[in-house]
Design a protein around this motif. Structure first.
Motif, PDB file in Angstrom:
ATOM      1  N   GLU A 138       0.806  -1.214   0.000  1.00 13.69           N
ATOM      2  CA  GLU A 138       0.000   0.000   0.000  1.00 13.69           C
ATOM      3  C   GLU A 138       0.843   1.270   0.000  1.00 13.69           C
ATOM      4  O   GLU A 138       0.522   2.243  -0.702  1.00 13.69           O
ATOM      5  N   TYR A 203      -6.086   3.392   3.365  1.00 13.25           N
ATOM      6  CA  TYR A 203      -7.400   3.003   2.858  1.00 13.25           C
ATOM      7  C   TYR A 203      -8.366   2.671   3.988  1.00 13.25           C
ATOM      8  O   TYR A 203      -9.577   2.876   3.862  1.00 13.25           O
ATOM      9  N   ARG A 207     -11.942   4.482   4.434  1.00 11.33           N
ATOM     10  CA  ARG A 207     -13.214   3.778   4.599  1.00 11.33           C
ATOM     11  C   ARG A 207     -13.955   4.248   5.843  1.00 11.33           C
ATOM     12  O   ARG A 207     -15.186   4.245   5.882  1.00 11.33           O
ATOM     13  N   ASN A 235     -10.638   6.269  -3.551  1.00 11.42           N
ATOM     14  CA  ASN A 235      -9.916   5.052  -3.913  1.00 11.42           C
ATOM     15  C   ASN A 235     -10.303   4.716  -5.350  1.00 11.42           C
ATOM     16  O   ASN A 235     -11.478   4.787  -5.711  1.00 11.42           O
TER      17      ASN A 235
END
Length: 447
Positions: A138, A203, A207, A235
């Motif tokens: 990531e 991420y 979220r 995203n």
């Protein structure tokens, strides 16, 4: 940039690697290092357990496979919790569980306790590894992503090597539990470093709607980015059917997912057979302890060296042809190992290095292929489930080897049989290449 919509993937890909990125690689590499150490230390401890408890050959298989079953449970059941908990929290919690049950293994008083504690420790480690891989991927720009994952897998190989030297130093003087004492205390002592220096998933913060946290993480790890204050972050993977386990079996990825599962299953079946049974087999042939340690360790050194060759080749010639050639070499090296099993130690060591280069290197290459194959939204899930399916092979490989060994097949015969799944792996790689080359040609014709 106030009010603008920015894609996180684009920002990361445009960013530069810095000290914080290499620290992430180092810390996540520690998780893979411990995985390698733990996987290999049982191979050195089992002959001493067998001598202490007068175990028969058929009783040894569960000792090898207990942690692998736990790993599979961790990969398939625990790691999917990361979207709810976050990679960092799940990794550290699983890490602590692994450490405690590894310490419990050192204090076990019978075979049943060893099997139970190894299983529970495996669940903990299985929960930590996918998050370590996902977090490394990531924070790495696309141009460095495969290299970063290959680097942490080198730590896995280093864990194998360290296990050999630690076992060689301890088992000649102390009880077999000493290797598990080291394997449990060391990661427990490193827990603070993981909590202090590892960042949470960007991420995960996105979220949860924590825009300030997303901005803070991006600024901290990519200080050269332009002004992003007040931006709206998104995203690139927005379709719900492209996220999670079901996304792996969507129309675009279904055949590739099945091919990857078969590849990892075959590879880890052979890999764990070698690492689990090779010391015991060489011990039965009356090889000296130092020779056994060196032969087994060289299979890992070979895999470590392969990582620095495979990565550049996959970038230049493509992942499929490189991996297929590696598996073909692996089948040939297994046959060489079979013919060298009773030869001089130096010859056997050369064969062991070749086996490690191709089989252990093939493991790293297959994970790199998964990173190449899956889109961003499926990369962590795809890698985790591939490793989970691979552990099923890792469970069955040592068990099948135990059946063949108990049936009084010679060691060279067992290695010849083990060459077959490696050769099959080359065929599956060619099939996967054909499928997706054909798909690209079809798409081009439609356009």
């Amino acid at each position: 940039m106030t009010g603008r919509t920015l894609c996180i993937e684009d920002l990361i890909d445009e960013g530069k690697m810095g000290k914080r990125h290499y620290l992430i690689i180092l810390l996540c590499g520690l998780v893979l290092f411990v995985d390698g150490f733990d996987t290999q230390c049982i191979s050195y401890a089992v002959p001493h357990m067998a001598a202490q408890w007068q175990l028969k050959r058929a009783e040894l298989g569960p000792l090898f496979s207990a942690a692998l079953i736990g790993l599979m449970v961790g990969f398939l059941v625990v790691s999917p919790l990361s979207p709810r908990i976050g990679h960092k929290r799940l990794m550290i919690g699983s890490w602590v569980v692994f450490s405690l049950f590894t310490l419990a293994t050192a204090l076990a008083t019978n075979v049943s306790e060893v099997i139970a504690f190894r299983f529970l420790a495996g669940i903990g480690l299985g929960g930590a590894i996918p998050s370590a891989i996902a977090l490394t991927s990531e924070y790495s720009p696309k141009r460095f992503r495969a290299t970063a994952v290959m680097l942490i897998y080198c730590c896995y190989s280093l864990g194998f090597v360290a296990s050999g030297f630690v076992a060689g130093a301890l088992l000649s003087r102390y009880h077999w539990g000493s290797v598990f004492l080291v394997g449990g205390v060391t990661p427990l002592a490193l827990t603070y470093l993981l909590w202090k220096f590892l960042p949470e998933s960007i991420y995960f913060a996105l979220r949860k709607g924590r825009t300030d946290t997303v901005e803070k993480l991006l600024r901290r790890h990519y200080p050269t980015l332009p002004n992003i204050r007040g931006a709206r972050f998104v995203n690139s993977t927005t379709e719900s059917d492209r996220i999670g386990v079901l996304g792996l079996l969507g129309s675009a990825e279904r055949r590739g997912t099945i091919c990857l599962w078969i590849l990892v299953f075959l590879n880890l079946g052979v890999f764990y057979f070698i690492q689990s049974w090779l010391p015991t087999m060489l011990h039965s042939l009356k090889y000296a302890t130092d020779s056994i340690v060196w032969v087994t360790t060289l299979t890992t050194i070979g895999g470590f060296c392969a990582a620095f060759v495979i990565g550049p080749l996959m970038d230049r010639t493509g992942p499929y042809l490189t991996l297929a050639a590696l598996y073909l070499g692996g089948a040939a090296s297994m046959l060489w190992m079979a013919s060298s099993i009773s030869a001089e130690p130096k010859v056997l060591m050369c064969a062991a290095f070749a086996v490690g280069f191709c089989v252990s290197g093939g493991q790293k290459g297959t994970i790199a292929l998964a990173i190449h194959f899956y889109p961003t939204g499926l990369r962590a899930t795809g890698t985790g489930w591939a490793l989970g399916m691979g552990r099923l092979g890792g469970i069955l490989g040592p068990l099948l080897a135990g059946v063949l060994y108990s049936a009084q097949l010679s060691i060279d015969e067992i290695f010849r049989i083990a060459a077959a799944p490696v050769l099959l792996g080359a065929a599956v790689t060619f099939v996967m290449r054909w499928i997706y080359s054909e798909s690209k040609r079809t798409e081009a014709a439609v356009m």
